[in-house]
Design a protein around this motif. Structure first.
Motif, PDB file in Angstrom:
ATOM      1  N   LEU A  43      -0.638 -12.714   1.968  1.00 24.31           N
ATOM      2  CA  LEU A  43      -1.681 -13.026   0.988  1.00 24.31           C
ATOM      3  C   LEU A  43      -1.185 -14.004  -0.075  1.00 24.31           C
ATOM      4  CD1 LEU A  43      -3.362  -9.529   0.601  1.00 24.31           C
ATOM      5  CD2 LEU A  43      -4.184 -11.507   1.886  1.00 24.31           C
ATOM      6  N   ARG A  44       0.047 -13.824  -0.525  1.00 27.42           N
ATOM      7  CA  ARG A  44       0.573 -14.693  -1.582  1.00 27.42           C
ATOM      8  C   ARG A  44       0.960 -16.069  -1.058  1.00 27.42           C
ATOM      9  NH1 ARG A  44       5.314 -16.252  -3.478  1.00 27.42           N
ATOM     10  NH2 ARG A  44       6.546 -14.856  -2.186  1.00 27.42           N
ATOM     11  N   ARG A  45       1.751 -16.094   0.011  1.00 28.24           N
ATOM     12  CA  ARG A  45       2.284 -17.372   0.507  1.00 28.24           C
ATOM     13  C   ARG A  45       1.304 -18.139   1.386  1.00 28.24           C
ATOM     14  NH1 ARG A  45       7.975 -15.861   3.073  1.00 28.24           N
ATOM     15  NH2 ARG A  45       8.910 -14.828   1.302  1.00 28.24           N
ATOM     16  N   VAL A  46       0.617 -17.435   2.290  1.00 27.45           N
ATOM     17  CA  VAL A  46      -0.235 -18.113   3.264  1.00 27.45           C
ATOM     18  C   VAL A  46      -1.646 -18.311   2.736  1.00 27.45           C
ATOM     19  CG1 VAL A  46      -1.189 -17.996   5.606  1.00 27.45           C
ATOM     20  CG2 VAL A  46       1.167 -17.230   5.174  1.00 27.45           C
ATOM     21  N   VAL A  47      -2.286 -17.236   2.307  1.00 23.16           N
ATOM     22  CA  VAL A  47      -3.681 -17.340   1.872  1.00 23.16           C
ATOM     23  C   VAL A  47      -3.798 -18.131   0.568  1.00 23.16           C
ATOM     24  CG1 VAL A  47      -5.710 -16.031   1.129  1.00 23.16           C
ATOM     25  CG2 VAL A  47      -4.348 -15.231   3.079  1.00 23.16           C
ATOM     26  N   LEU A  48      -2.979 -17.802  -0.422  1.00 22.27           N
ATOM     27  CA  LEU A  48      -3.104 -18.458  -1.724  1.00 22.27           C
ATOM     28  C   LEU A  48      -2.068 -19.560  -1.976  1.00 22.27           C
ATOM     29  CD1 LEU A  48      -3.803 -15.357  -3.993  1.00 22.27           C
ATOM     30  CD2 LEU A  48      -5.455 -16.971  -3.027  1.00 22.27           C
ATOM     31  N   ARG A  49      -0.977 -19.543  -1.229  1.00 23.57           N
ATOM     32  CA  ARG A  49       0.146 -20.461  -1.454  1.00 23.57           C
ATOM     33  C   ARG A  49       0.547 -20.461  -2.925  1.00 23.57           C
ATOM     34  NH1 ARG A  49       0.997 -26.721   0.376  1.00 23.57           N
ATOM     35  NH2 ARG A  49       3.255 -26.545   0.494  1.00 23.57           N
ATOM     36  N   GLU A  50       0.840 -19.260  -3.387  1.00 22.45           N
ATOM     37  CA  GLU A  50       1.118 -19.028  -4.794  1.00 22.45           C
ATOM     38  C   GLU A  50       2.564 -18.556  -4.976  1.00 22.45           C
ATOM     39  OE1 GLU A  50      -1.456 -16.695  -8.012  1.00 22.45           O
ATOM     40  OE2 GLU A  50      -0.588 -15.324  -6.549  1.00 22.45           O
ATOM     41  N   ARG A  51       3.181 -18.938  -6.063  1.00 21.05           N
ATOM     42  CA  ARG A  51       4.503 -18.411  -6.414  1.00 21.05           C
ATOM     43  C   ARG A  51       4.331 -16.996  -6.959  1.00 21.05           C
ATOM     44  NH1 ARG A  51       8.190 -22.416  -6.088  1.00 21.05           N
ATOM     45  NH2 ARG A  51       7.504 -24.549  -6.484  1.00 21.05           N
ATOM     46  N   ASP A  52       5.390 -16.196  -6.828  1.00 23.37           N
ATOM     47  CA  ASP A  52       5.324 -14.830  -7.355  1.00 23.37           C
ATOM     48  C   ASP A  52       5.536 -14.891  -8.871  1.00 23.37           C
ATOM     49  OD1 ASP A  52       5.050 -12.116  -7.370  1.00 23.37           O
ATOM     50  OD2 ASP A  52       7.088 -11.692  -6.733  1.00 23.37           O
ATOM     51  N   PRO A  54       4.012 -13.022 -12.877  1.00 24.23           N
ATOM     52  CA  PRO A  54       3.174 -11.996 -13.513  1.00 24.23           C
ATOM     53  C   PRO A  54       1.727 -12.472 -13.559  1.00 24.23           C
ATOM     54  CG  PRO A  54       5.072 -12.534 -14.894  1.00 24.23           C
ATOM     55  CD  PRO A  54       5.054 -13.527 -13.765  1.00 24.23           C
ATOM     56  N   ASP A  55       0.821 -11.592 -13.318  1.00 29.01           N
ATOM     57  CA  ASP A  55      -0.616 -11.894 -13.368  1.00 29.01           C
ATOM     58  C   ASP A  55      -1.056 -12.925 -12.329  1.00 29.01           C
ATOM     59  OD1 ASP A  55      -0.953 -10.098 -15.535  1.00 29.01           O
ATOM     60  OD2 ASP A  55      -0.281 -11.653 -16.926  1.00 29.01           O
ATOM     61  N   GLY A  56      -0.289 -13.056 -11.239  1.00 28.82           N
ATOM     62  CA  GLY A  56      -0.680 -13.964 -10.170  1.00 28.82           C
ATOM     63  C   GLY A  56      -1.965 -13.491  -9.508  1.00 28.82           C
ATOM     64  N   ALA A  57      -2.716 -14.434  -8.946  1.00 28.09           N
ATOM     65  CA  ALA A  57      -3.977 -14.110  -8.281  1.00 28.09           C
ATOM     66  C   ALA A  57      -3.768 -13.183  -7.087  1.00 28.09           C
ATOM     67  CB  ALA A  57      -4.683 -15.384  -7.838  1.00 28.09           C
ATOM     68  N   ASN A  58      -2.587 -13.260  -6.473  1.00 31.28           N
ATOM     69  CA  ASN A  58      -2.348 -12.414  -5.302  1.00 31.28           C
ATOM     70  C   ASN A  58      -2.361 -10.924  -5.637  1.00 31.28           C
ATOM     71  OD1 ASN A  58       0.730 -11.248  -4.864  1.00 31.28           O
ATOM     72  ND2 ASN A  58       0.651 -12.926  -6.315  1.00 31.28           N
ATOM     73  N   ILE A  59      -2.045 -10.565  -6.850  1.00 27.45           N
ATOM     74  CA  ILE A  59      -2.023  -9.157  -7.239  1.00 27.45           C
ATOM     75  C   ILE A  59      -3.428  -8.567  -7.100  1.00 27.45           C
ATOM     76  CG2 ILE A  59      -1.546  -7.520  -9.101  1.00 27.45           C
ATOM     77  CD1 ILE A  59       0.577  -9.612 -10.106  1.00 27.45           C
ATOM     78  N   GLY A  60      -4.405  -9.254  -7.634  1.00 28.53           N
ATOM     79  CA  GLY A  60      -5.788  -8.807  -7.502  1.00 28.53           C
ATOM     80  C   GLY A  60      -6.278  -8.861  -6.070  1.00 28.53           C
ATOM     81  N   LEU A  61      -5.828  -9.865  -5.313  1.00 27.05           N
ATOM     82  CA  LEU A  61      -6.247  -9.977  -3.921  1.00 27.05           C
ATOM     83  C   LEU A  61      -5.691  -8.819  -3.081  1.00 27.05           C
ATOM     84  CD1 LEU A  61      -7.808 -11.560  -1.816  1.00 27.05           C
ATOM     85  CD2 LEU A  61      -5.758 -12.972  -1.455  1.00 27.05           C
ATOM     86  N   ILE A  62      -4.443  -8.466  -3.289  1.00 25.73           N
ATOM     87  CA  ILE A  62      -3.856  -7.316  -2.590  1.00 25.73           C
ATOM     88  C   ILE A  62      -4.666  -6.060  -2.895  1.00 25.73           C
ATOM     89  CG2 ILE A  62      -1.839  -5.782  -2.507  1.00 25.73           C
ATOM     90  CD1 ILE A  62      -0.136  -8.381  -3.026  1.00 25.73           C
ATOM     91  N   ASP A  63      -4.957  -5.856  -4.175  1.00 24.61           N
ATOM     92  CA  ASP A  63      -5.737  -4.701  -4.612  1.00 24.61           C
ATOM     93  C   ASP A  63      -7.116  -4.694  -3.947  1.00 24.61           C
ATOM     94  OD1 ASP A  63      -6.053  -2.397  -6.508  1.00 24.61           O
ATOM     95  OD2 ASP A  63      -7.598  -3.689  -7.383  1.00 24.61           O
TER      96      ASP A  63
END
Length: 180
Positions: A43-52, A54-63
């Protein structure tokens, strides 16, 4: 509230190369249909291509993905490094809202073993040992003390069997709920 009294939520955390993805795949293979895998890396690397961060968008997406799957009647395995500082509040909220049993596991692998395992992965070409060592957090446990720690001496099959047994996912009754 999310899920049902029968759905199981399993959270697998640990440092890079601790075996989280292998354990999650083993749980899926042994359980079969009806078990959703929610992987932080995907979800973080592939779907959003986001760095890890605090308050990253992937946190809400995982939830959101975990909640959706639980509400759809799936058992859910959330797996990833999921550092306590960044992901702890989201995991606490998910645990509090889940109607069924929630089980947390932390895979504890020493840095030396982490580096050996890392060298065998494709990402080793992109991430140096120094970078990996700088990310390493020994026993980055959640503040609520809800995790069972599984050490590196536990073989993959033993770890998978333990989690299936402790969560109840080894029960044929739970398979009937999600795979009629």
């Amino acid at each position: 509230m999310v899920g049902t009294p029968d759905t199981r939520l399993v959270v697998l955390r640990g440092n890079s190369a601790s075996g989280k993805s292998s354990v999650a795949a083993g749980l899926r293979e042994r359980f079969g249909r009806g078990l959703a895998l929610v992987g932080q890396d995907h979800l973080r690397r592939v779907v959003l291509r986001e760095r890890d961060r605090p308050d990253g968008a992937n946190i809400g997406l995982i939830d959101t993905v975990a909640r959706y799957a639980l509400d759809a009647g799936y058992h859910v395995v959330v797996e990833g490094i999921l550092s306590a500082g960044h992901y702890g509040p989201m995991l606490a909220g998910l645990r509090a809202d889940h109607r069924g049993p929630t089980h947390h596991y932390y895979l504890d692998v020493p840095l030396a073993e982490t580096l050996v395992r890392h060298a065998t992965k494709p990402i080793a070409r992109e991430v140096s040992e120094d970078a990996l060592a700088s990310w390493y957090r020994p026993l980055d446990l959640l503040a609520e003390e809800v995790e069972s720690v599984i050490g590196s001496a536990s073989a993959l099959d033993d770890t998978v069997e333990r989690i299936l047994r402790e969560t109840g996912l080894s029960s044929p009754d739970l398979r009937r709920i999600t795979d009629p």
